[in-house]
Design an enzyme around this catalytic site. Sequence first.
Site, PDB file in Angstrom:
ATOM      1  N   SER A  28       0.816  -1.224   0.000  1.00  0.00           N
ATOM      2  CA  SER A  28       0.000   0.000   0.000  1.00  0.00           C
ATOM      3  C   SER A  28       0.841   1.263   0.000  1.00  0.00           C
ATOM      4  O   SER A  28       0.316   2.362   0.158  1.00  0.00           O
ATOM      5  CB  SER A  28      -0.925   0.002   1.225  1.00  0.00           C
ATOM      6  OG  SER A  28      -0.159  -0.107   2.408  1.00  0.00           O
ATOM      7  N   ASN A 115      -1.271  -2.400  13.142  1.00  0.00           N
ATOM      8  CA  ASN A 115      -2.716  -2.136  13.215  1.00  0.00           C
ATOM      9  C   ASN A 115      -3.026  -0.862  14.003  1.00  0.00           C
ATOM     10  O   ASN A 115      -3.867  -0.054  13.587  1.00  0.00           O
ATOM     11  CB  ASN A 115      -3.452  -3.327  13.837  1.00  0.00           C
ATOM     12  CG  ASN A 115      -3.305  -4.590  13.008  1.00  0.00           C
ATOM     13  OD1 ASN A 115      -2.716  -4.547  11.916  1.00  0.00           O
ATOM     14  ND2 ASN A 115      -3.820  -5.703  13.503  1.00  0.00           N
ATOM     15  N   THR A 160     -38.885  27.702  -8.384  1.00  0.00           N
ATOM     16  CA  THR A 160     -39.204  26.367  -7.874  1.00  0.00           C
ATOM     17  C   THR A 160     -39.604  25.565  -9.111  1.00  0.00           C
ATOM     18  O   THR A 160     -40.188  26.137 -10.046  1.00  0.00           O
ATOM     19  CB  THR A 160     -40.358  26.368  -6.846  1.00  0.00           C
ATOM     20  OG1 THR A 160     -41.543  26.818  -7.495  1.00  0.00           O
ATOM     21  CG2 THR A 160     -40.080  27.265  -5.655  1.00  0.00           C
ATOM     22  N   HIS A 161     -39.272  24.300  -9.116  1.00  0.00           N
ATOM     23  CA  HIS A 161     -39.521  23.451 -10.297  1.00  0.00           C
ATOM     24  C   HIS A 161     -38.885  24.040 -11.556  1.00  0.00           C
ATOM     25  O   HIS A 161     -39.389  23.824 -12.656  1.00  0.00           O
ATOM     26  CB  HIS A 161     -41.019  23.236 -10.521  1.00  0.00           C
ATOM     27  CG  HIS A 161     -41.755  22.852  -9.280  1.00  0.00           C
ATOM     28  ND1 HIS A 161     -41.885  21.561  -8.854  1.00  0.00           N
ATOM     29  CD2 HIS A 161     -42.367  23.617  -8.333  1.00  0.00           C
ATOM     30  CE1 HIS A 161     -42.566  21.532  -7.706  1.00  0.00           C
ATOM     31  NE2 HIS A 161     -42.862  22.770  -7.370  1.00  0.00           N
ATOM     32  N   SER A 282     -15.092  24.870 -27.887  1.00  0.00           N
ATOM     33  CA  SER A 282     -15.419  23.583 -28.494  1.00  0.00           C
ATOM     34  C   SER A 282     -14.416  23.317 -29.597  1.00  0.00           C
ATOM     35  O   SER A 282     -13.945  24.242 -30.265  1.00  0.00           O
ATOM     36  CB  SER A 282     -16.839  23.646 -29.069  1.00  0.00           C
ATOM     37  OG  SER A 282     -16.982  22.691 -30.097  1.00  0.00           O
ATOM     38  N   LYS A 288     -18.560  28.459 -29.413  1.00  0.00           N
ATOM     39  CA  LYS A 288     -18.870  27.975 -28.074  1.00  0.00           C
ATOM     40  C   LYS A 288     -17.938  28.505 -26.985  1.00  0.00           C
ATOM     41  O   LYS A 288     -16.740  28.639 -27.180  1.00  0.00           O
ATOM     42  CB  LYS A 288     -18.815  26.436 -28.047  1.00  0.00           C
ATOM     43  CG  LYS A 288     -19.947  25.776 -28.795  1.00  0.00           C
ATOM     44  CD  LYS A 288     -21.267  25.876 -28.056  1.00  0.00           C
ATOM     45  CE  LYS A 288     -21.298  24.994 -26.866  1.00  0.00           C
ATOM     46  NZ  LYS A 288     -22.066  23.784 -27.008  1.00  0.00           N
ATOM     47  N   ASN A 290     -17.815  27.204 -23.119  1.00  0.00           N
ATOM     48  CA  ASN A 290     -18.497  26.213 -22.281  1.00  0.00           C
ATOM     49  C   ASN A 290     -18.136  26.341 -20.801  1.00  0.00           C
ATOM     50  O   ASN A 290     -16.985  26.609 -20.471  1.00  0.00           O
ATOM     51  CB  ASN A 290     -18.126  24.795 -22.746  1.00  0.00           C
ATOM     52  CG  ASN A 290     -18.676  24.495 -24.127  1.00  0.00           C
ATOM     53  OD1 ASN A 290     -19.731  25.007 -24.490  1.00  0.00           O
ATOM     54  ND2 ASN A 290     -17.947  23.699 -24.884  1.00  0.00           N
ATOM     55  N   GLU A 295     -19.269  22.156 -14.802  1.00  0.00           N
ATOM     56  CA  GLU A 295     -19.747  20.804 -15.119  1.00  0.00           C
ATOM     57  C   GLU A 295     -18.887  19.739 -14.443  1.00  0.00           C
ATOM     58  O   GLU A 295     -19.384  18.738 -13.936  1.00  0.00           O
ATOM     59  CB  GLU A 295     -19.725  20.585 -16.638  1.00  0.00           C
ATOM     60  CG  GLU A 295     -20.771  21.411 -17.367  1.00  0.00           C
ATOM     61  CD  GLU A 295     -20.545  21.404 -18.886  1.00  0.00           C
ATOM     62  OE1 GLU A 295     -20.112  20.383 -19.428  1.00  0.00           O
ATOM     63  OE2 GLU A 295     -20.802  22.442 -19.513  1.00  0.00           O
ATOM     64  N   TYR A 322      -8.979  -6.059  13.330  1.00  0.00           N
ATOM     65  CA  TYR A 322      -8.383  -5.594  12.075  1.00  0.00           C
ATOM     66  C   TYR A 322      -8.471  -6.664  10.994  1.00  0.00           C
ATOM     67  O   TYR A 322      -8.297  -7.857  11.247  1.00  0.00           O
ATOM     68  CB  TYR A 322      -6.902  -5.213  12.295  1.00  0.00           C
ATOM     69  CG  TYR A 322      -6.220  -4.786  11.002  1.00  0.00           C
ATOM     70  CD1 TYR A 322      -6.305  -3.473  10.557  1.00  0.00           C
ATOM     71  CD2 TYR A 322      -5.536  -5.707  10.203  1.00  0.00           C
ATOM     72  CE1 TYR A 322      -5.727  -3.081   9.355  1.00  0.00           C
ATOM     73  CE2 TYR A 322      -4.953  -5.328   8.999  1.00  0.00           C
ATOM     74  CZ  TYR A 322      -5.054  -4.017   8.584  1.00  0.00           C
ATOM     75  OH  TYR A 322      -4.482  -3.628   7.392  1.00  0.00           O
ATOM     76  N   GLN A 327      -7.132  -1.659   4.697  1.00  0.00           N
ATOM     77  CA  GLN A 327      -6.095  -0.914   3.981  1.00  0.00           C
ATOM     78  C   GLN A 327      -6.685  -0.093   2.829  1.00  0.00           C
ATOM     79  O   GLN A 327      -6.096   0.895   2.408  1.00  0.00           O
ATOM     80  CB  GLN A 327      -5.062  -1.910   3.449  1.00  0.00           C
ATOM     81  CG  GLN A 327      -3.924  -1.292   2.687  1.00  0.00           C
ATOM     82  CD  GLN A 327      -2.823  -2.308   2.425  1.00  0.00           C
ATOM     83  OE1 GLN A 327      -2.062  -2.643   3.321  1.00  0.00           O
ATOM     84  NE2 GLN A 327      -2.747  -2.804   1.219  1.00  0.00           N
ATOM     85  N   LYS A 330      -7.774   4.289   2.951  1.00  0.00           N
ATOM     86  CA  LYS A 330      -7.080   5.550   2.709  1.00  0.00           C
ATOM     87  C   LYS A 330      -7.256   6.058   1.287  1.00  0.00           C
ATOM     88  O   LYS A 330      -7.497   7.246   1.056  1.00  0.00           O
ATOM     89  CB  LYS A 330      -5.599   5.407   3.072  1.00  0.00           C
ATOM     90  CG  LYS A 330      -5.390   5.345   4.575  1.00  0.00           C
ATOM     91  CD  LYS A 330      -3.998   4.968   4.980  1.00  0.00           C
ATOM     92  CE  LYS A 330      -3.700   3.501   4.804  1.00  0.00           C
ATOM     93  NZ  LYS A 330      -4.578   2.580   5.552  1.00  0.00           N
TER      94      LYS A 330
HETATM   95  N1  ARG Z   1      -0.754  -1.214   5.328  1.00  0.00           N
HETATM   96  C1  ARG Z   1      -1.657  -1.706   6.332  1.00  0.00           C
HETATM   97  C2  ARG Z   1      -2.952  -0.871   6.338  1.00  0.00           C
HETATM   98  O1  ARG Z   1      -2.990   0.145   5.746  1.00  0.00           O
HETATM   99  C3  ARG Z   1      -0.998  -1.645   7.658  1.00  0.00           C
HETATM  100  C4  ARG Z   1      -1.521  -2.647   8.645  1.00  0.00           C
HETATM  101  C5  ARG Z   1      -1.115  -4.005   8.309  1.00  0.00           C
HETATM  102  N2  ARG Z   1      -1.411  -4.908   9.361  1.00  0.00           N
HETATM  103  C6  ARG Z   1      -1.453  -6.222   9.133  1.00  0.00           C
HETATM  104  N3  ARG Z   1      -1.748  -6.960  10.128  1.00  0.00           N
HETATM  105  N4  ARG Z   1      -1.204  -6.716   7.970  1.00  0.00           N
HETATM  106  O2  ARG Z   1      -3.958  -1.258   6.907  1.00  0.00           O
END
Ligand code: ARG
Length: 468
Positions: A28, A115, A160-161, A282, A288, A290, A295, A322, A327, A330
């Site tokens: 990751s 974790n 409205t509408h 365009s 045009k 735009n 948008e 966990y 993962q 994010k």
């Molecule tokens: N890269 C992992 C995450 O974002 C870190 C935690 C990994 N923990 C594990 N037990 N494999 O969640």
Amino acid sequence: MNVEKTKVLWGGRLDEKPEEAAFAFQASIATDKRLIKDDIALSRAHVAMLGAQGIIPHKTADLLDSALCDIEREFNAGSLKIDVAAEDIHSFIESELTARLGDEGRRVHSGRSRNDQVVTGFRLFLKRTVPELICEIRAAVKLLLERAEEHIETIMPGYTHLQRAQPVTLGHHLVAWAAALERDSGRFFDALRRLDECPLGSGALAGSTLKLDREAVRAALGFARPCINSMDAVAARDFASELAAAAAISQTNLSRFCEDIVLWASEEFKFIELSEAWSTGSSIMPQKKNPDFAELIRGKSARVTGNLVTLLTLQKGLPYAYNKDLQEDKEALFDSLDTLSSSYKIFRGMIAGAKWNIKRMSAACNEGFLEATDAAEYLVAKGMPFRRAHEAVAGIVRDCISRGETRIACLSLEALKTHSNLFESDIFEKLSPKVCVESRSLPGGPSPSAVKIQIDELKKRINSPDAA
Ligand code: ARG
């Protein structure tokens, strides 16, 4: 092809080297390298605590701390090479410490797990970056309020509408947008308050047998309190869902404003002229201009909503505590926050450079009988039950249409009296769009005095350090 076993934190457990494609699939670092400063900060707080508690020698704590500072300095200077083959940013930093300090580096992970580490870094990152997003939102509110002040008397139709309904002002309309955005900033504040808890010390899920000082780590990292339960600390991602929801709501609000802008920029409305710097042409139609930026902000609400669905689906039915599924959290949230932040920048630029076609807006109030409700309320003020007044004015409107007139005031007093005897000559003073707007001076209404109060209240709210 296999990955070098010594490179991974868990290499001691498995005989076989991880398969390269499989390793890459679960890595990751491409996403979580954004947590580098947060990972360093939490590692520094952790090693200081380990030293103070006598879990590692003071000398080791000092060595680890200065190596972590070196890593951060090199990162800031651009000289740190982040090994993209590392599994994640946490593994990368630990392997850097080991490469620099040998066995001393191998002590950094005492009493912690990735974790609790990853979720602490994630929360720290959000604590530091979400306030920047709140500033973006507040800057948009401020800009809208400035424009609203300039156009506190600029008459335009309210819809409205998507049908002309009653006269309002551009100022009133812009404050409607600003009010929604002020609530959006409040949602981010709320989410920040709830996520302000420190997971470190929760380990993989069940804390540690080592005598960690969770309070010291919490205080060093500036969290309001430690997480209450070690399993909850590593498993919960509702803070991410909450922020993703706040982002989706805000991006959806922007999409509605942008839809207004797209309509207003059309030949049919012509209420707004976007500056050339904020329009595109365009490739085929030479005439045009735009409103692509409006948008696209509207279009990007799709992915921000998608990210919210990703986060909720990710957690649905996930067993405690966990799981590696987490993962995925994010990438989705980073994308939402990035998209929203860039949308705000573009939205502000677009509004700042726009020209308003005041004449078109005002002229649009002269057709469509926007004064009909005012005429009905005139009769109510003279004692007529509202439903009867509504019927009487509906009759007047039909009368006007059959005579080819576009405004109630085009009829004579005599003609009006055939619909109700309560009409007097003062009715003609009440029906201009300007008077219709000025007479709607209740709190929240479109009259200039009412809008001024709304502007002052929102200004006060966005200037408070905390939206509570
Ligand atoms: N890269 C992992 C995450 O974002 C870190 C935690 C990994 N923990 C594990 N037990 N494999 O969640």
